[in-house]
Write a protein that holds these residues in place. Structure first.
Motif, short mmCIF file in Angstrom:
data_model
loop_
_atom_site.label_atom_id
_atom_site.label_comp_id
_atom_site.label_asym_id
_atom_site.label_seq_id
_atom_site.Cartn_x
_atom_site.Cartn_y
_atom_site.Cartn_z
N PRO A 1 0.82 -1.21 0.00
CA PRO A 1 0.00 0.00 0.00
C PRO A 1 0.86 1.26 0.00
O PRO A 1 1.95 1.29 0.59
CB PRO A 1 -0.79 -0.12 1.30
N GLY A 2 0.38 2.29 -0.67
CA GLY A 2 1.09 3.56 -0.70
C GLY A 2 2.17 3.64 -1.77
O GLY A 2 2.88 4.64 -1.85
N SER A 3 2.30 2.60 -2.60
CA SER A 3 3.35 2.59 -3.63
C SER A 3 2.97 3.49 -4.80
O SER A 3 1.80 3.67 -5.13
CB SER A 3 3.57 1.16 -4.14
N SER A 4 4.00 4.03 -5.45
CA SER A 4 3.75 4.93 -6.58
C SER A 4 4.39 4.45 -7.88
O SER A 4 4.07 4.98 -8.95
CB SER A 4 4.28 6.34 -6.26
N VAL B 1 9.87 -19.35 -21.48
CA VAL B 1 9.78 -20.16 -22.69
C VAL B 1 8.42 -20.87 -22.61
O VAL B 1 8.29 -21.94 -22.02
CB VAL B 1 10.94 -21.17 -22.79
N ALA B 2 7.42 -20.23 -23.15
CA ALA B 2 6.04 -20.69 -23.01
C ALA B 2 5.23 -20.22 -24.20
O ALA B 2 5.67 -19.36 -24.96
CB ALA B 2 5.44 -20.14 -21.71
N THR B 3 4.05 -20.80 -24.34
CA THR B 3 3.19 -20.40 -25.45
C THR B 3 2.71 -18.97 -25.29
O THR B 3 2.49 -18.26 -26.27
CB THR B 3 1.99 -21.36 -25.55
N TYR B 4 2.57 -18.52 -24.04
CA TYR B 4 2.03 -17.17 -23.77
C TYR B 4 2.43 -16.76 -22.37
O TYR B 4 2.48 -17.58 -21.45
CB TYR B 4 0.51 -17.22 -23.89
N PHE B 5 2.76 -15.47 -22.18
CA PHE B 5 2.86 -14.93 -20.83
C PHE B 5 2.41 -13.48 -20.85
O PHE B 5 2.38 -12.82 -21.89
CB PHE B 5 4.27 -15.09 -20.25
N SER B 6 2.04 -12.99 -19.67
CA SER B 6 1.58 -11.60 -19.57
C SER B 6 1.74 -11.11 -18.14
O SER B 6 1.88 -11.90 -17.20
CB SER B 6 0.11 -11.47 -20.01
N ILE B 7 1.71 -9.79 -17.99
CA ILE B 7 1.73 -9.13 -16.69
C ILE B 7 0.49 -8.26 -16.60
O ILE B 7 0.25 -7.43 -17.48
CB ILE B 7 3.00 -8.27 -16.51
N GLN B 8 -0.31 -8.48 -15.56
CA GLN B 8 -1.48 -7.65 -15.34
C GLN B 8 -1.46 -7.09 -13.93
O GLN B 8 -1.07 -7.80 -12.99
CB GLN B 8 -2.77 -8.45 -15.57
N VAL B 9 -1.83 -5.85 -13.80
CA VAL B 9 -1.95 -5.20 -12.50
C VAL B 9 -3.42 -4.86 -12.29
O VAL B 9 -4.03 -4.15 -13.10
CB VAL B 9 -1.08 -3.93 -12.41
N TYR B 10 -3.99 -5.41 -11.22
CA TYR B 10 -5.41 -5.21 -10.92
C TYR B 10 -5.56 -4.16 -9.81
O TYR B 10 -4.73 -4.08 -8.90
CB TYR B 10 -6.04 -6.51 -10.44
N GLU B 11 -6.63 -3.39 -9.90
CA GLU B 11 -7.03 -2.51 -8.82
C GLU B 11 -8.44 -2.93 -8.41
O GLU B 11 -9.03 -3.82 -9.02
CB GLU B 11 -7.01 -1.05 -9.27
N ILE B 12 -8.96 -2.33 -7.37
CA ILE B 12 -10.30 -2.70 -6.93
C ILE B 12 -11.30 -2.42 -8.06
O ILE B 12 -11.40 -1.29 -8.53
CB ILE B 12 -10.68 -1.92 -5.65
N SER C 1 -0.97 6.22 -5.21
CA SER C 1 -0.58 5.74 -3.88
C SER C 1 -1.78 5.45 -2.98
O SER C 1 -1.68 4.64 -2.05
CB SER C 1 0.35 6.76 -3.20
N ALA C 2 -2.93 6.05 -3.26
CA ALA C 2 -4.11 5.81 -2.43
C ALA C 2 -4.88 4.54 -2.86
O ALA C 2 -5.82 4.14 -2.18
CB ALA C 2 -5.04 7.02 -2.50
N GLN C 3 -4.47 3.93 -3.97
CA GLN C 3 -5.17 2.75 -4.49
C GLN C 3 -4.47 1.47 -4.04
O GLN C 3 -3.27 1.48 -3.72
CB GLN C 3 -5.21 2.83 -6.03
N SER C 4 -5.22 0.36 -4.00
CA SER C 4 -4.65 -0.95 -3.70
C SER C 4 -4.47 -1.73 -5.00
O SER C 4 -5.36 -1.71 -5.86
CB SER C 4 -5.58 -1.73 -2.76
N LEU D 1 10.66 -4.39 -8.91
CA LEU D 1 10.97 -3.28 -8.01
C LEU D 1 9.71 -2.46 -7.74
O LEU D 1 8.94 -2.18 -8.66
CB LEU D 1 12.05 -2.38 -8.60
N VAL D 2 9.52 -2.09 -6.50
CA VAL D 2 8.44 -1.20 -6.09
C VAL D 2 9.06 0.01 -5.43
O VAL D 2 9.79 -0.12 -4.43
CB VAL D 2 7.46 -1.90 -5.13
#
Length: 277
Positions: free
Chosen positions: A5-8, A20-31, A64-67, A93-94
């Motif tokens: 919490p509080g990260s920017s 080494v895979a058929t597919y990969f991804s990075i997703q960041v979820y918020e509420i 920073s106010a979001q989770s 890194l955060v």
């Protein structure tokens, strides 16, 4: 990972071997939904996907106010015997502080609170408008659905056996040269699978069948264990070619939830399900 919490700032860096895979991804979820989504082609370009050492450096600004919750997806790992990352884990890194990857622990599904059971249909007794046929599924707010995926769901019954038949489009085989179609070739879908899931919290996946790339007609026999609560089959398609006019994505664009419309758009590619016992 749960971003503190509080990260920017959230940053993921890879200068060594990406998955080494058929597919990969990075997703960041918020509420309430997805804040950021980047799949492998967006991180590396399709050209970079053909080289396991291609680097990427993803930097995201956060409120920073979001989770936030970050998810690294890896489908069809080609190095499963080596490690869960199918390569070398990236640096995370955060706010400039490096966070070391945790060990993978698959017995933590109880920590996921997504729950479909609040939407039980009184006529069918399930989350589906009709049972034992594939229809669109609503994605509940706060779920961890893949932003690259389109889904169909068929509610079924515990302690029963089913046969699923799917006329397969041309699915990408691999990022590896020698298996066709390759990432640089023409294909209809990047990835497709069928999963047996429970639609009760925490909505665990019981098992998944990756649909093969080198056959046209696919059949699978599925027995649903007695202890699976409110079971369903989930048909998942990823990243359809815009020229493939029979995809789930195209059907969603043209139809609401009507079976006749969905079947008309998907045609012979509409998955069929039969109860066998």
């Amino acid at each position: 990972m749960v971003i503190p919490p509080g990260s920017s700032e959230f940053r993921v860096i890879s200068n060594v071997i990406h998955p080494v895979a058929t597919y990969f991804s990075i997703q960041v979820y918020e509420i309430g939904g997805v804040a950021y989504h980047f799949n492998d082609a967006e991180l590396l370009t399709e050209y970079g996907l053909t080289y396991i050492g291609a680097p990427y450096d993803l930097q995201l600004n956060l409120t920073s106010a979001q989770s936030y919750f970050a998810l690294f997806r890896i489908y069809d790992s080609r190095l499963q015997s080596e490690n869960y990352w199918a390569g070398i884990p990236p640096k995370t890194l955060v706010d400039g502080i490096e966070y070391i990857p945790c060990d993978i622990e698959y017995n933590q599904q109880g920590n996921i609170s997504t729950n479909f059971t609040q939407d039980i249909n009184p006529e069918t007794g399930t989350v589906c408008a009709s049972n034992e046929e594939f229809m669109f599924m609503p994605v509940p707010p706060g779920s961890l659905a893949n932003a690259d995926a389109n889904y169909m769901i068929a509610c079924i019954t515990s302690a029963k056996s089913y046969k699923v038949y799917i006329k397969l489009p041309k699915i990408m085989c691999s990022l590896n040269h020698g298996e066709r179609p390759h990432i640089n070739d023409e294909y209809d879908l990047r990835y497709a699978s069928i999963s047996l899931v429970s639609t009760s919290a925490p909505r665990p996946t019981i098992f998944t069948y990756k649909l093969p790339c080198n056959i046209t007609d696919y059949e699978v026999n599925i027995y649903v264990p007695n202890d699976v609560v409110l079971p369903a089959l989930l048909y998942r398609q990823l990243l359809p070619n815009t020229n493939f006019t029979h995809s789930i994505e195209r059907a969603k664009q043209k139809c609401d939830h009507g079976y006749e419309c969905i079947h008309a758009v998907m045609g012979e590619y509409y998955p069929k399900i039969y109860q066998t016992t």
